[in-house]
Design an enzyme around this catalytic site. Sequence first.
Site, PDB file in Angstrom:
ATOM      1  N   THR A  62      47.291  36.397 -98.674  1.00 21.60           N
ATOM      2  CA  THR A  62      46.184  36.272 -97.410  1.00 21.60           C
ATOM      3  C   THR A  62      46.542  37.828 -96.741  1.00 21.60           C
ATOM      4  O   THR A  62      48.312  38.154 -96.581  1.00 21.60           O
ATOM      5  CB  THR A  62      45.758  35.451 -96.988  1.00 21.60           C
ATOM      6  OG1 THR A  62      47.496  34.689 -96.023  1.00 21.60           O
ATOM      7  CG2 THR A  62      45.722  33.937 -97.267  1.00 21.60           C
TER       8      THR A  62
ATOM      9  N   GLU B  79      40.519  33.400-100.357  1.00 25.93           N
ATOM     10  CA  GLU B  79      41.185  31.697-100.857  1.00 25.93           C
ATOM     11  C   GLU B  79      39.764  31.129-101.255  1.00 25.93           C
ATOM     12  O   GLU B  79      39.765  30.387-101.532  1.00 25.93           O
ATOM     13  CB  GLU B  79      41.201  31.321 -98.948  1.00 25.93           C
ATOM     14  CG  GLU B  79      42.506  31.565 -98.327  1.00 25.93           C
ATOM     15  CD  GLU B  79      42.589  31.905 -97.464  1.00 25.93           C
ATOM     16  OE1 GLU B  79      41.653  33.072 -98.060  1.00 25.93           O
ATOM     17  OE2 GLU B  79      43.042  32.192 -96.568  1.00 25.93           O
TER      18      GLU B  79
ATOM     19  N   LYS C 183      33.949  36.809 -76.152  1.00 24.34           N
ATOM     20  CA  LYS C 183      33.246  35.436 -75.313  1.00 24.34           C
ATOM     21  C   LYS C 183      32.743  36.483 -73.278  1.00 24.34           C
ATOM     22  O   LYS C 183      33.762  36.396 -72.236  1.00 24.34           O
ATOM     23  CB  LYS C 183      34.342  34.199 -74.739  1.00 24.34           C
ATOM     24  CG  LYS C 183      34.187  33.681 -76.438  1.00 24.34           C
ATOM     25  CD  LYS C 183      34.970  32.881 -76.710  1.00 24.34           C
ATOM     26  CE  LYS C 183      35.061  32.165 -78.228  1.00 24.34           C
ATOM     27  NZ  LYS C 183      36.066  32.548 -78.624  1.00 24.34           N
TER      28      LYS C 183
ATOM     29  N   TRP D 105      28.567  34.079 -76.404  1.00 21.41           N
ATOM     30  CA  TRP D 105      29.212  34.881 -77.562  1.00 21.41           C
ATOM     31  C   TRP D 105      28.276  36.501 -77.591  1.00 21.41           C
ATOM     32  O   TRP D 105      26.833  36.208 -77.982  1.00 21.41           O
ATOM     33  CB  TRP D 105      29.645  34.327 -78.542  1.00 21.41           C
ATOM     34  CG  TRP D 105      30.408  32.483 -78.158  1.00 21.41           C
ATOM     35  CD1 TRP D 105      30.448  32.798 -76.805  1.00 21.41           C
ATOM     36  CD2 TRP D 105      31.013  32.131 -79.973  1.00 21.41           C
ATOM     37  NE1 TRP D 105      31.635  31.609 -77.327  1.00 21.41           N
ATOM     38  CE2 TRP D 105      32.009  31.423 -79.091  1.00 21.41           C
ATOM     39  CE3 TRP D 105      30.644  32.007 -80.459  1.00 21.41           C
ATOM     40  CZ2 TRP D 105      32.839  30.661 -79.326  1.00 21.41           C
ATOM     41  CZ3 TRP D 105      31.602  31.681 -81.263  1.00 21.41           C
ATOM     42  CH2 TRP D 105      32.405  30.582 -81.093  1.00 21.41           C
TER      43      TRP D 105
END
Length: 547
Positions: free
Chosen positions: A186, A331, A444, A449
């Site tokens: 990754t 993944e 935030k 959000w």
Amino acid sequence: MLGLMQDIPLLISSLIVHADRHHGDVEIVSRRVEGDIHRTTYRELHSRAKRLANALDALGIGMSDRVATLAWNGYRHVELYYGVAGKGAVLHTINPRLPADQVAWITQHAEDTLLFFDLTFLPIIEKIAAQCTTVKAFVAMTDAAHMPATTGIANLMCYEDLIAAQDDRYEWPAFDERVASSMCYTSGTTGNPKGVLYSHRSTLLHTFAVAMPDGLSVSAKEAILPVVPMFHVNAWGIPYAAAMAGAKLVFPGPALDGKSLHELIEAEKVTLSAGVPTVWQGLLGHMEQHDLRFSTMRRTIVGGAALPPAMLRTFEERYGVTALHAWGMTEMSPIGTACATRAKHAACDREALFAVKGKQGRAVFGVDMKIVDQAGTELPWDGIAFGDLLVRGPWIVNEYFRGEGGNPLVTDASGLTWFPTGDVATIDADGYMQITDRSKDVIKSGGEWISSIDIENVAMSHPAVAMSACIGVAHPKWDERPLLVVVKKPGKEVTRDELLRHYEGKVAKWQVPDDVAFVDAIPMGATGKMLKNKLREQFREHRLPGA
Ligand code: AMP
């Protein structure tokens, strides 16, 4: 009672055997590191993959041994895809854009036994060779004439010599389909990279999904140019799906600039391409500047980062190219969703259709997904509620290599295990998922959000903006407020106030960025994603007006 059907394991070697037997004459064209255009066929490629497998046997590479590559997209890399995995070893594609010490770390962690590299990456090999204690030999992917004269590498071999010394009689072995076939680390921005270990079974099932019409739709009618690197999650599975379907493959090698890509697309009559938005940015910029068109390209797959609506429109309205938005992760092998439209969308007007096509799309069969709140409770599919996106399926990671990072899965109330993607998303009533943000990138503001992607998309629709990133900057009253970081198009001008006025009527007032910073470049990661953590560091001391 078991079914009475043939129990044949799903193995990667079956793809190249099929390609040889059923469409052996189909071409694979590569722009080489050596500078020329190289042509081969699936039949020839199969023959060379078998020679390579014999060479690996001769070098003592056994079942599940890791064999690494540091290479561009090209036919030799595909030979390694099939030759290494086909014989039961594990192909470990390393991202050469990572810092050299990270490449060395990954090589050691994976315990790579051989490392094949394109000549471009010789300087990296020279730097790290001494640190790679598990690597028995480094193989330059070139012929004797192009071998570097002097290097500091003791155990250096030549790819073409290695292959020429073998014949192409080789029986691909049969083994358990759950055996490891390939691995990719990754590109995590925090902590050490983690190894994802794919199996033959996961790869074959993923390949079927990629080829499906509402997946990436790969058929024998296509000539596909994967710009997405073969070191980034197996070029989204295209080298496998093309062999399965009998599609022509066109590889750009190291030349990823707009001019080289456009020339190759035209010369090889490419019909389908795949890459991240930043690559298309370069291609579209070049085409606009020189007033160019595509004569054969009908579709392009855009993923790895959100497809800006302005880019979707440019592809479709100016060039007549359908942009297929897709989402996935290392993944996930990587495909999770693709944004193919449904029959009902035929009745939609243009604007409504664009709104659908901008989303990341519907789950391909094999992948299940859901969004959950902080307590893990599933949220409704109404296109409004947003939450953490979880996925499960037979080509999704169960555990990282060598157990790194502990158990990555979460278990829900019914006992099912899910992989938390780290993305925040909505899902609408038709099953279309839309990423609102990476959870780490959400801004935030006073308990609300703000989606950084939404704010960037508005900026990208301004004609003077080449690239934009929106990040949260500390604010004494609201905790965080959005700062828009912008790279202007060459020769184009726009002021802070003009850009902020551009937001009027496009987002809620409280979501409009507090400030704009103009920069020459936005830091990019090794897989073409903006490095927002770097930007946040860079602008940590930025004082927003009125703060
Ligand atoms: P990687 O494992 O490097 O391929 O990165 C996977 C991550 O890239 C995902 O979790 C998303 O955050 C992001 N990503 C991939 N495709 C898309 C997309 N179409 N839109 C937005 N983000 C994406």
